[in-house]
Motif scaffolding. Sequence first.
Motif: not given
Length: 320
Positions: A38, A41, A182-184, A187, A223-224, A227-229
């Motif tokens: 974090h 990011v 990377i998934t919800p 992650h 990484n940012r 995310l959510g891809w």
Amino acid sequence: MSDTPVTTAATEAERPAYTLASLFRSVSAAGQPVAAMHLLVTASGALPAFTAARGREHALPPIRRSHGRPGTGQPTVACFPAYHPSLASGGGDFPRFHRAFHDGLDLLEFPHPGIGTGSAVPEDRAALARTQAENVLAHVGDGPLVLVGRSAGGNVAHLVAHHLEGTGRAPVGLVLLDTYHITPDNHGEDWLLSLAAPPPQDPGRPLFSGDDDSALAAMGAYNRIFLGWHPEPVTAPTLLVRVSHSTSAMAASADGCRWRASWPSAHEVLDVPGDHLTMMQEHADTTASAVRTWIERTSADPARARRAGRPDTAEQQDCP
């Protein structure tokens, strides 16, 4: 008499100097990989970013890792390393891996803009895909092409494969070296983010090269933007190379066999010795030989390879 405290040279000298690198290292070492990521990011928001239209200005030249035999018709292998800044110079992520390709296949490693060198990062996935796809074609030409991505670099390899297919220049194969989707659901998992921690190295060696923290912040940017891809389907035969053992950090925090890599699109799965780190170190020759065998078989008969592909259902019952 004034109550204002007196600042002396001694107290100034005792005050520690903090950098993004030192903070990231300290937080990671304290066993808080989620907080460490974090931090990166958040810091990445301060970096300049380039659009897809400006990508050519920021593309980095590849590093040639091996020379193939001319006139054989074998594919060129374009590799994308992991994002970690400590891998952006010297031997990179493939110092032992590429030995298995000498006198056989051309192997080029493509650094990530902002992490390899340069101050700007892609503003989004579209900018990254177009930049690296055009960069690959500029150095590979019209011959057959296989894309290889190591760890999080597999995200880039898949993204580039999808972009190239959209332009009619599809690769003949895609190889993901222990790449995690990377998934919800995962992650924020410690076991997954522990892969971004500083790799083991010689005592006294600097953690990151360069004289500022921009490359480390760039790691946060990559990484940012992923995310959510959800990886778009590709037609290229795809091989996921998984490791047989977890790292100690993954074993300590992952439930059961959740640490094993999986990928949501159709592909073949090959298990190799070692863990996420040692597969490219003491087991690199075995990993590379397995990949080279698959590339040679697939490039000879891509239609057969596509028929052999199967969805990875992420079944983990067979892990040791």
